[in-house]
Design a protein around this motif. Structure first.
Motif: not given
Lengths: 451, 451
Positions: B41-49, B275-277, B373-377, B396-405
């Protein structure tokens, strides 16, 4: 409780485009397709046939004459891990040598594959038999045969202790208290021996099977003793029913000396089935394959088996009289004996011997109709020569397809083979118990677990 | 030909339920799900991103305090092989140590994974840094830091020679002549050095990428020199932009001394994004995780990092004054320096330091909105501190989902990150060339190929 009738166990020994050394030249094969998809197809085919397991051999050097044949591009444990994802029931056995490896790595990788596959991992334990392997691992000389088996025995003592270094219920995941694992249930192994010093514990929790299925494939004196002590399944090459019966009785008897019951060790002779709708058709297929043999390839293999260079001897003469004895052989001793005996018993020329070895490298070739092959399997199975068979299809996928579609149904009709998987794990397929981790000692056991 | 704008590279560093040491206690995670499906699930999530790669760390001993946290049950190369089957484009990087391994095994396994994955394998090259690892491999004492890097350099020389021991077109499959491989294109390596003697050739044909992507993660003096010579991507921990810039310039400069261009080595600082809103929501999430810390766990980790036992020091006082110096440290030298500097610069108590290290073990934690976060990157990427980032999701997986989405789309809108995979191999994702096998020498090269 009704008694379960004794049933045949079947392993599919996968080898790129087949075990016959010239299979890659036959139009029925496609050697260019050396991708993982090819192996996925083979594993799924074996699973469709409800076989107990598939098996991948290994060596740690480029040891055959790659000019005329090559057995594939994958390292077994990585390929096996991939195949775990493409199958769900069939057992997955890989060869790993105890000679040029470390017990911690090997224990860990098999535990990992057992987790990945949910309890379907098996380890074919070998000692490396070729000089070329030593030279890839910073050794000038290859370890002698007896020392290799001593090392193998200590290797097994360590790996088994590592697999038992975690009790099954060590992970508790207690979110409230913050306790992830019960460290009293994770113990160092503190092994100090002649070849290895290993503190442990393993860094992998105990796997579904506890230990992978332990398989062994050497039939020398040392090999048999090792099998009797450690192995749960034995791959062996036997040319005649009488030899098969003698081997079977000997290994079961030796197991008894180690306090094990005969049922705890399954004997699986190798067979290379060449099938045809008629006996004549099967023989025609065999001849087609043999016609493609490149003698240089077989000669290089045979030279290694018998321990002398045969390139200068006439192909149409007998093996030379001045061969080494089995004591001189530091490679595969039992294969040496088998080949010499076969040649002498049947008075074969070198060329004839090459042809006899081409399909199965010394394993028995069964050529005939599906009924004839099934009859032979039943005969060996019911005559005290086999608990099952290591099926070595001479060409792939064709010969495995034929075996699954034509021989397996006959065995099923005769009540000799399962029609559905009943177990989930490889051990369950072979009717072998899951080993329990030894109980925790009364003394403090956390010494080896980091604070 | 239009100039390709420089783009950010992103690696997802996967770690069971996340990098935050208390993530497993948080209701957003499910540590009991430690099956291969979780990692699929994690690998496919990263691949989706559309990330460049995923990465698995490793160690050769049970080295963290498993009572309070455990990082999962799989050995990286077996898990990576399984993940190759569940993904099709994303790169697959695993850590393997050069300290307690043999070059032949490692070269072969990575070549095998590269074949399995059709060119997506990467090797994070490390030297083993913990005493406990030595004791699992029959060593009384751990190899010292400098010797480990010497061994690592020779290890790389051997593995690269083994990968080049087959030319790309060695397999010819000529059914008519019976020639399978052109053995003039397969050569021994005949390496004899201080740590290894390896004859070769490898028993695996050259893989799609030629060599796996070579990644390195040590930032000490020895580590930087090693990276400059061998690495194509570098994972590093940098707490401030200034430190990141200095490291970036230093490693690129060193690479130049080895005749390499700055583009041939990609610098990827680790970041742990929370991440947060809103910024407040992100900070609340971070606090939630930090509230679950078990100080004993962090203390045992921090004690190892700084080389002394901190259990007897008051949690609400500073680090003791009598700490070792970097020269005394035989483990991870650069992490030692980073932690000491962080504590001194910000005058942190031990408890505060534990909290600062809990999410990323010294890697920078970016807490904020996706825009922040995007600004920092972008800032690090455009200010000469990074070619990309090693993304270490705290849970995980929450914080990777947030990063990808949430973060990836912003980078894509800014033209800083791909919207589709363009390449097929891991090297192509990172914009790195495929190494060619060295040309065949004029002398006879078949000596090491068995007849």
């Amino acid at each position: 409780m009704s008694a379960q009738p004794r049933q045949i166990h079947l392993n599919a020994f996968l080898m790129h485009v087949g075990h016959h050394e010239a299979a890659w030249r036959h139009p029925a094969t496609n050697p260019e397709n050396d991708s993982v998809d090819h192996y996925v197809g083979l594993a799924q085919l074996a699973e469709r046939g409800k076989l107990d397991s598939i098996f991948l051999a290994d060596g740690l050097a480029l040891w055959n004459n790659v000019r005329y044949n090559f057995s594939g591009r994958f390292e077994p444990l990585t390929l096996l891990s991939a195949l775990a994802m493409a199958t769900s029931r069939i057992g997955l056995i890989a060869t790993v040598s105890t000679t040029y490896n470390e017990p911690f790595h090997v224990a860990r990788k098999f535990a990992s594959v057992d987790h990945l596959s949910r309890g379907r991992a098996g380890w074919n334990i070998v000692t490396s038999s070729q000089e070329g392997e030593a030279r890839n691992f910073s050794q000038e000389k290859h370890l002698d045969h007896h020392s290799r088996y001593q090392r193998a025995a200590e290797f097994l003592d360590v790996t088994r202790a590592l697999w038992d270094s975690w009790q099954d219920d060590a992970l508790v995941y207690d979110r409230n208290s913050g306790v992830y694992a019960e460290t009293d249930l994770i113990r160092p192994v503190n092994h100090t021996g002649q070849h290895f010093s290993v503190a442990g514990p393993l860094n992998v929790p105990r796997s579904p099977q506890g230990h992978p299925l332990l398989v062994q494939a050497g039939s020398s004196e040392d090999g048999r003793e090792f099998a009797a002590r450690y192995a749960e399944a034995v791959f062996t090459a036997q040319q005649t029913l009488a030899d098969g019966q003698a081997f079977y009785a000997d290994v079961k008897n030796r197991a008894g000396h180690h306090g094990r019951s005969p049922e705890e060790i399954k004997i699986l002779p190798g067979i290379a089935p060449i099938l045809g709708g008629t006996e004549a058709e099967a023989k025609r297929r065999e001849a087609e394959l043999n016609d493609l043999i490149v003698p240089e390839y077989g000669l290089s293999q045979l030279s290694k088996m018998v321990g002398i260079d045969l390139f200068d001897h006439p192909l149409d003469g007998p093996l030379p009289a001045d061969l080494p004895t089995v004591d001189d052989i530091n490679g595969n001793k039992s294969r040496f004996s088998l080949v010499i005996e076969l040649a002498r018993r049947e008075r074969l020329t070198i060329r004839q011997l090459l042809t006899r070895l081409a399909a199965g490298r010394g394993h028995r070739v069964f050529t005939g109709t599906p009924e004839q092959v099934a009859d032979q399997l039943e005969l060996w199975f019911t005559s005290g020569a086999a608990d099952g068979f290591n099926v070595m299809p001479p060409y792939l996928p064709g010969a495995l397809t034929d075996f699954v579609d034509q021989v397996v149904p006959i065995l099923q009709q005769r009540g000799l083979f399962r029609t559905e998987y009943e177990g989930r794990t490889l051990r369950e397929h072979y009717g072998l118990a899951r080993p329990s981790a030894r109980p925790v000692a009364g003394t403090a056991v956390r010494a080896g677990v980091p604070r």
